[in-house]
Design an enzyme around this catalytic site. Structure first.
Site, PDB file in Angstrom:
ATOM      1  N   CYS A 135     -12.226 -31.935   4.638  1.00  0.00           N
ATOM      2  CA  CYS A 135     -12.287 -32.828   5.800  1.00  0.00           C
ATOM      3  C   CYS A 135     -13.738 -33.048   6.254  1.00  0.00           C
ATOM      4  O   CYS A 135     -14.477 -33.723   5.555  1.00  0.00           O
ATOM      5  CB  CYS A 135     -11.384 -32.287   6.905  1.00  0.00           C
ATOM      6  SG  CYS A 135     -10.877 -33.574   8.045  1.00  0.00           S
ATOM      7  N   HIS A 171      -6.442 -30.163   4.717  1.00  0.00           N
ATOM      8  CA  HIS A 171      -6.754 -28.765   5.064  1.00  0.00           C
ATOM      9  C   HIS A 171      -5.810 -27.791   4.355  1.00  0.00           C
ATOM     10  O   HIS A 171      -4.834 -27.335   4.966  1.00  0.00           O
ATOM     11  CB  HIS A 171      -6.580 -28.566   6.574  1.00  0.00           C
ATOM     12  CG  HIS A 171      -7.581 -29.273   7.416  1.00  0.00           C
ATOM     13  ND1 HIS A 171      -8.716 -28.653   7.907  1.00  0.00           N
ATOM     14  CD2 HIS A 171      -7.626 -30.544   7.862  1.00  0.00           C
ATOM     15  CE1 HIS A 171      -9.413 -29.513   8.620  1.00  0.00           C
ATOM     16  NE2 HIS A 171      -8.773 -30.679   8.616  1.00  0.00           N
ATOM     17  N   GLU A 209      -6.174 -24.778   3.808  1.00  0.00           N
ATOM     18  CA  GLU A 209      -6.232 -23.431   4.404  1.00  0.00           C
ATOM     19  C   GLU A 209      -5.140 -23.235   5.461  1.00  0.00           C
ATOM     20  O   GLU A 209      -4.895 -22.109   5.898  1.00  0.00           O
ATOM     21  CB  GLU A 209      -7.633 -23.170   5.002  1.00  0.00           C
ATOM     22  CG  GLU A 209      -7.930 -23.832   6.343  1.00  0.00           C
ATOM     23  CD  GLU A 209      -8.290 -25.319   6.248  1.00  0.00           C
ATOM     24  OE1 GLU A 209      -8.183 -25.907   5.155  1.00  0.00           O
ATOM     25  OE2 GLU A 209      -8.659 -25.879   7.300  1.00  0.00           O
TER      26      GLU A 209
HETATM   27  N1  GLN Z   1     -13.083 -36.449  12.138  1.00  0.00           N
HETATM   28  C1  GLN Z   1     -13.878 -35.301  11.791  1.00  0.00           C
HETATM   29  C2  GLN Z   1     -15.307 -35.692  11.455  1.00  0.00           C
HETATM   30  O1  GLN Z   1     -15.662 -36.806  11.495  1.00  0.00           O
HETATM   31  C3  GLN Z   1     -13.272 -34.505  10.677  1.00  0.00           C
HETATM   32  C4  GLN Z   1     -11.985 -33.879  11.127  1.00  0.00           C
HETATM   33  C5  GLN Z   1     -11.668 -32.578  10.444  1.00  0.00           C
HETATM   34  O2  GLN Z   1     -12.512 -31.955   9.824  1.00  0.00           O
HETATM   35  N2  GLN Z   1     -10.459 -32.129  10.647  1.00  0.00           N
HETATM   36  O3  GLN Z   1     -16.082 -34.858  11.145  1.00  0.00           O
END
Ligand code: GLN
Length: 210
Positions: free
Chosen positions: A81, A188, A190
């Site tokens: 992410c 994610h 994890e």
């Molecule tokens: N929207 C977040 C960002 O721009 C990422 C979200 C996440 O890591 N769950 O960094």
């Protein structure tokens, strides 16, 4: 099987969950907050969080340049992410002042799934992982909008156009990619107890250290 030392960047995000997942697949997992800790790892996990915040914290903790240098030298890295956003060579809808680590030849779009589908879960076919599809949790996730020639797409979700119509699997958005020793997912793993993505990454670290 060897037990490589895998760091988890511990500035923000699900550090404990990544440490648990890495340990479960046979790595020695250590939190990384200082340059000396970074110097001692065979691979690094960049957890989710907020990429703009992590970018600032990388500056504060004097980890930005050391991390860039190790990535340039081929340190295996897995970004989830916000971690994917940090590894991308180009960010769309980022903040102009947010730092990138780079090293992954992709263009990612931050918060790509839009407001209505801010967070969602779905099952994904993931190339190279055997067994059931991967149950993937997306939280304000990015997607990969463009990939360079050396980037392999491992998983995609069907495209969702602005009117909500399903544009079909063929026009899907990439949500898991690999380029050499660098792995990234929009979701994610994890959080689900499925250790296969961490298992894949630790195998990549083992292969890199020989
Ligand atoms: N929207 C977040 C960002 O721009 C990422 C979200 C996440 O890591 N769950 O960094």
């Amino acid at each position: 099987m060897s037990s490589p030392t895998v760091g988890v960047l511990a500035l923000q995000g699900n550090v404990r969950e990544h440490v648990a997942a890495l340990t479960a697949v046979g790595a020695t997992a250590v939190p990384v907050r200082r340059p000396a800790e970074l110097a001692a790892v065979d691979g690094i996990v960049l957890p989710g969080g907020e990429s703009t915040t992590v970018s600032k914290l990388l500056d504060t903790f004097e980890l930005l340049e050391p991390l860039r240098a190790r990535l340039r030298d081929g340190l295996p890295a897995y970004g989830s992410c916000a971690g994917m956003i940090l590894l991308a060579d180009e960010i769309l809808d980022g903040r102009p002042d947010q730092h990138q680590l780079g090293g992954l030849d992709v263009v990612v779009r931050r918060n790509a799934f839009g407001r209505q589908v801010d967070s969602f879960e779905t099952d994904l076919e993931f190339a190279g992982l055997t067994g059931d599809p991967v149950h993937a949790v997306f939280i304000r996730a990015p997607w990969v909008e463009k990939t360079g020639g050396d980037v392999e797409v491992l998983a995609s979700v069907p495209d969702v156009t602005s009117n909500g119509a399903d544009a079909g699997e063929a026009a899907g958005r990439a949500v898991a990619v690999r380029q050499g020793p660098v792995l990234a997912t929009s979701f994610h793993p994890e959080l689900t107890g499925d250790r296969r993505v961490h298992g894949l990454f630790v195998d990549m670290v083992r292969a890199a250290i020989g």
